[in-house]
Design a protein around this motif. Sequence first.
Motif, PDB file in Angstrom:
ATOM      1  N   THR B   9       0.864  -1.190   0.000  1.00  0.00           N
ATOM      2  CA  THR B   9       0.000   0.000   0.000  1.00  0.00           C
ATOM      3  C   THR B   9       0.895   1.233   0.000  1.00  0.00           C
ATOM      4  O   THR B   9       2.081   1.152   0.339  1.00  0.00           O
ATOM      5  CB  THR B   9      -0.874   0.047   1.261  1.00  0.00           C
ATOM      6  OG1 THR B   9      -0.026   0.129   2.410  1.00  0.00           O
ATOM      7  CG2 THR B   9      -1.780  -1.180   1.383  1.00  0.00           C
ATOM      8  N   GLY B  10       0.308   2.363  -0.299  1.00  0.00           N
ATOM      9  CA  GLY B  10       1.067   3.613  -0.244  1.00  0.00           C
ATOM     10  C   GLY B  10       1.604   3.853   1.158  1.00  0.00           C
ATOM     11  O   GLY B  10       2.724   4.332   1.331  1.00  0.00           O
ATOM     12  N   GLU B 139       2.479  10.063  -7.478  1.00  0.00           N
ATOM     13  CA  GLU B 139       1.371   9.501  -8.250  1.00  0.00           C
ATOM     14  C   GLU B 139       1.120   8.040  -7.903  1.00  0.00           C
ATOM     15  O   GLU B 139       0.001   7.549  -8.004  1.00  0.00           O
ATOM     16  CB  GLU B 139       1.676   9.633  -9.761  1.00  0.00           C
ATOM     17  CG  GLU B 139       0.547   9.141 -10.657  1.00  0.00           C
ATOM     18  CD  GLU B 139       0.907   9.163 -12.144  1.00  0.00           C
ATOM     19  OE1 GLU B 139       2.012   9.642 -12.481  1.00  0.00           O
ATOM     20  OE2 GLU B 139       0.086   8.693 -12.948  1.00  0.00           O
ATOM     21  N   THR B 140       2.188   7.329  -7.551  1.00  0.00           N
ATOM     22  CA  THR B 140       2.079   5.887  -7.319  1.00  0.00           C
ATOM     23  C   THR B 140       2.719   5.517  -5.984  1.00  0.00           C
ATOM     24  O   THR B 140       3.469   6.300  -5.408  1.00  0.00           O
ATOM     25  CB  THR B 140       2.823   5.106  -8.418  1.00  0.00           C
ATOM     26  OG1 THR B 140       4.224   5.431  -8.316  1.00  0.00           O
ATOM     27  CG2 THR B 140       2.329   5.459  -9.810  1.00  0.00           C
ATOM     28  N   MET B 168       0.767  12.018  -0.684  1.00  0.00           N
ATOM     29  CA  MET B 168       0.061  10.977  -1.450  1.00  0.00           C
ATOM     30  C   MET B 168      -1.419  11.070  -1.149  1.00  0.00           C
ATOM     31  O   MET B 168      -1.827  11.575  -0.114  1.00  0.00           O
ATOM     32  CB  MET B 168       0.584   9.590  -1.101  1.00  0.00           C
ATOM     33  CG  MET B 168       0.090   9.072   0.238  1.00  0.00           C
ATOM     34  SD  MET B 168       0.367   7.312   0.431  1.00  0.00           S
ATOM     35  CE  MET B 168       1.506   7.329   1.801  1.00  0.00           C
ATOM     36  N   ASP B 169      -2.224  10.540  -2.053  1.00  0.00           N
ATOM     37  CA  ASP B 169      -3.665  10.612  -1.880  1.00  0.00           C
ATOM     38  C   ASP B 169      -4.170   9.557  -0.911  1.00  0.00           C
ATOM     39  O   ASP B 169      -3.816   8.380  -1.025  1.00  0.00           O
ATOM     40  CB  ASP B 169      -4.364  10.419  -3.229  1.00  0.00           C
ATOM     41  CG  ASP B 169      -4.308  11.678  -4.066  1.00  0.00           C
ATOM     42  OD1 ASP B 169      -4.718  12.736  -3.549  1.00  0.00           O
ATOM     43  OD2 ASP B 169      -3.850  11.615  -5.222  1.00  0.00           O
ATOM     44  N   GLY B 170      -5.006   9.987   0.011  1.00  0.00           N
ATOM     45  CA  GLY B 170      -5.663   9.058   0.911  1.00  0.00           C
ATOM     46  C   GLY B 170      -6.510   8.072   0.125  1.00  0.00           C
ATOM     47  O   GLY B 170      -7.093   8.410  -0.906  1.00  0.00           O
ATOM     48  N   PHE B 171      -6.546   6.839   0.556  1.00  0.00           N
ATOM     49  CA  PHE B 171      -7.322   5.752  -0.035  1.00  0.00           C
ATOM     50  C   PHE B 171      -6.832   5.373  -1.431  1.00  0.00           C
ATOM     51  O   PHE B 171      -6.467   4.226  -1.664  1.00  0.00           O
ATOM     52  CB  PHE B 171      -8.832   6.060  -0.037  1.00  0.00           C
ATOM     53  CG  PHE B 171      -9.370   6.164   1.362  1.00  0.00           C
ATOM     54  CD1 PHE B 171      -9.873   5.044   2.006  1.00  0.00           C
ATOM     55  CD2 PHE B 171      -9.318   7.356   2.063  1.00  0.00           C
ATOM     56  CE1 PHE B 171     -10.320   5.119   3.323  1.00  0.00           C
ATOM     57  CE2 PHE B 171      -9.761   7.443   3.365  1.00  0.00           C
ATOM     58  CZ  PHE B 171     -10.262   6.327   4.002  1.00  0.00           C
ATOM     59  N   SER B 271      -2.113  16.582 -10.819  1.00  0.00           N
ATOM     60  CA  SER B 271      -1.100  16.139  -9.863  1.00  0.00           C
ATOM     61  C   SER B 271      -1.611  14.896  -9.158  1.00  0.00           C
ATOM     62  O   SER B 271      -2.796  14.565  -9.250  1.00  0.00           O
ATOM     63  CB  SER B 271      -0.799  17.238  -8.831  1.00  0.00           C
ATOM     64  OG  SER B 271      -1.900  17.399  -7.975  1.00  0.00           O
ATOM     65  N   ASN B 272      -0.705  14.196  -8.479  1.00  0.00           N
ATOM     66  CA  ASN B 272      -1.079  13.084  -7.600  1.00  0.00           C
ATOM     67  C   ASN B 272      -1.746  11.908  -8.340  1.00  0.00           C
ATOM     68  O   ASN B 272      -1.614  11.784  -9.548  1.00  0.00           O
ATOM     69  CB  ASN B 272      -1.947  13.585  -6.449  1.00  0.00           C
ATOM     70  CG  ASN B 272      -1.159  14.474  -5.496  1.00  0.00           C
ATOM     71  OD1 ASN B 272      -0.477  13.975  -4.604  1.00  0.00           O
ATOM     72  ND2 ASN B 272      -1.232  15.776  -5.682  1.00  0.00           N
TER      73      ASN B 272
END
Lengths: 314, 409
Positions: B9-10, B139-140, B168-171, B271-272
């Motif tokens: 996971t991130g 992004e990843t 980083m993006d949540g979820f 972005s992201n």
Amino acid sequence: MTWPHETYSKIKQLPLEEQVLPGTSLCAGCGGLETLRLAAKVLGEKVVFVNAAGCFTLLAVYPFTPFHGSWLYTTMGSAPAGAQGIRDALDVLIAKRRLPKEEDLKVVVLAGDGTTYEMALSATSAAIGRNLDFYYFCYDNEAYANTGVQLSSATPYGARTTTSPCSLQHPAGTVREKKDIFEIWRAHRPPYIATLSARYPLDLAEKLARASRIAGPKLLLALSPCPTGWGFDPFQTPEVARLAVETGLWPLKEAVQGEVTHTYVPKRRPVEDYLRLQERFRHLFEPTRQEAAIRHIQDRVDAYWSRVRAEPPR
Amino acid sequence: MTMSGELLTGNLAAAWGARLAEVDYVPAFPITPQTEIVETLAGWCERGDLAARFVTMDSEHSMMTAAGAAAAAGARVFTATSSQGLLYAFEVLYTVAGWRVPLVLVNVSRALAAPITLESDHNDVLAARDSGFLQIHAETCQEVLDSILIAYRIAEDQRVCLPAIVNMDGFYLSFTREPVSRPEPDRVRAFLPPYRPSHLGFKASRPQALGVAVLNSVGYSHFRYQMHLAAMNALAVHQEAADDFARLFGRRYDLVDGYRLEDAEDVLVMSNAFATKGKAAVAAARARGRRVGLLRLRVIRPWPSAAITQALKGRRTVAVLDQNLAPGLGGILYQEVAATLGGEPDRPRALCSFVGGLGGRNIAEGEFEAIFARMAEAGERGRGVGPILLYTEEDRRQMDQWVTIAGNR
């Protein structure tokens, strides 16, 4: 009642070296600075001060610092967390042999009453809960003094501040009682808590020496007469400090592992002697004497010391 | 070269980034969707897999202070937060950046209350864009891990000396497993040498005063501008780090990430993690013959003006798709891109602003098609549009239904 001095029984025994050098931007006659000066003599050179925003921020003004030791400015709400970060980093670096043990420092939070009684109380509670090995030195001048003397939770009943002025509704000025931070700390069960006064330097130095032998969170709560905020001539600082103790308003005490001992029991002069010296209490006497308010302050002090007398002597 | 890829996971990738950086200190406070990072690090510290001290703090405000103070004392520090937590730490972001101490903070982007929600958008991290922290937006999951190592390299560089946020993006990343190639520790050490700062540290033999007051505008202006210059230095330092990283690990990260830009007349700026959706939409549109491309903003502080200008010059239409909303203004990154392109002689004919993905709302492929159509139209007319909120008829029916329910007793 006498209190046994183990390290400092004569003024001559106080270290001659000054750790806080003169020439700072603090107000003339600052009672807080005098307490810090004495405390720092005992703490010595190997210190890092973690300063919470407040009057003492003016100690180190670029490019000068009055300290031999180190200094870090932090926000009001998080100075104990700053102490945590430094203490942890020193421990880790020593453990990893990236810092020789001789380079270790005592970590000391410097904070006013606004920080101590209010904004950083949560961070302080947590630092005590984590049993952080640090000193918390509070210069309690009973108001937000650096911003021009506003009400704080340490402002005593009857004092006038710019945000608790006297009025027809509130002729006494501040109508709430000073928060009992000593007992709030004690409820957290830290190993050491003490109150200090610059006018009682041996008592002060002895307490610092005791604190230095104890690991864990240590509160050093110094009543800090403030000529600017309280309204008296700077030369009167020692007298105001003395009367705070002699009237019984500022008890000199300590709590070692939670057990409270009064290190000095005054004969107790009337509180009026102390109040009369200060502009912040002037309205209690002029233009008309506020008997009820003065009585209230005296009664509270009397009640406090009647409980103390019930304690068994040390 | 590298260990074989595994599904991480991130959040786990972030924890691995900190572990491979061999951090000394992790002050932590839990907040969804970041918590898995500090839980993982707590376990590693407890078991001795990572020789760091882990301390649970009482708030993000305290956490950030402890992190900065430990960095000032000479430790390599890592921490992580999200959303409201970042805002709670906000005062201290400025303080720590002003101390000029390096550390890495992972922010797992989550929309801000009120109303409270858990999923991602970027108002949290973009609120911190002027704090003095550098910002890298991943992004990843792979990029999360790699960016942490790169961020330490930049933050600790003597030409920079500023803390960094890796976002980083949540979820969408924090709890999504992707194949991640974990760099070997020896190679990481070659890229990011063991931390031995010469200019930082509190010690008896060399006292220092940090963060002292400057009660005059001359001193204040000087120190603030030094921060700006240091942040600008980070552009070149990033490229050096990126070159070394590519050489050692075979993965290339630039300030901006261009996708199918070669002959693109219309370029979408994102972005992201949603940039991946954007890239897929570009590929689909290309297959239908549209000459579109995508520019992903990776390093947002310092703002890579030259790289952005270079990538966007001479295009017909540029549309910024912001996953944030500044009420009373619109999209934040749109404003920054517009300001960057404004003075350029061969700037795009039309600039468009779209706002989407708020609170984690998905952006469907059809919506990208609509965006490309609007871009083409704007380019023909030579006039931009926006800000336009991505919100479908179906969304609106759903919302009407909820409003009706909420309004009924």
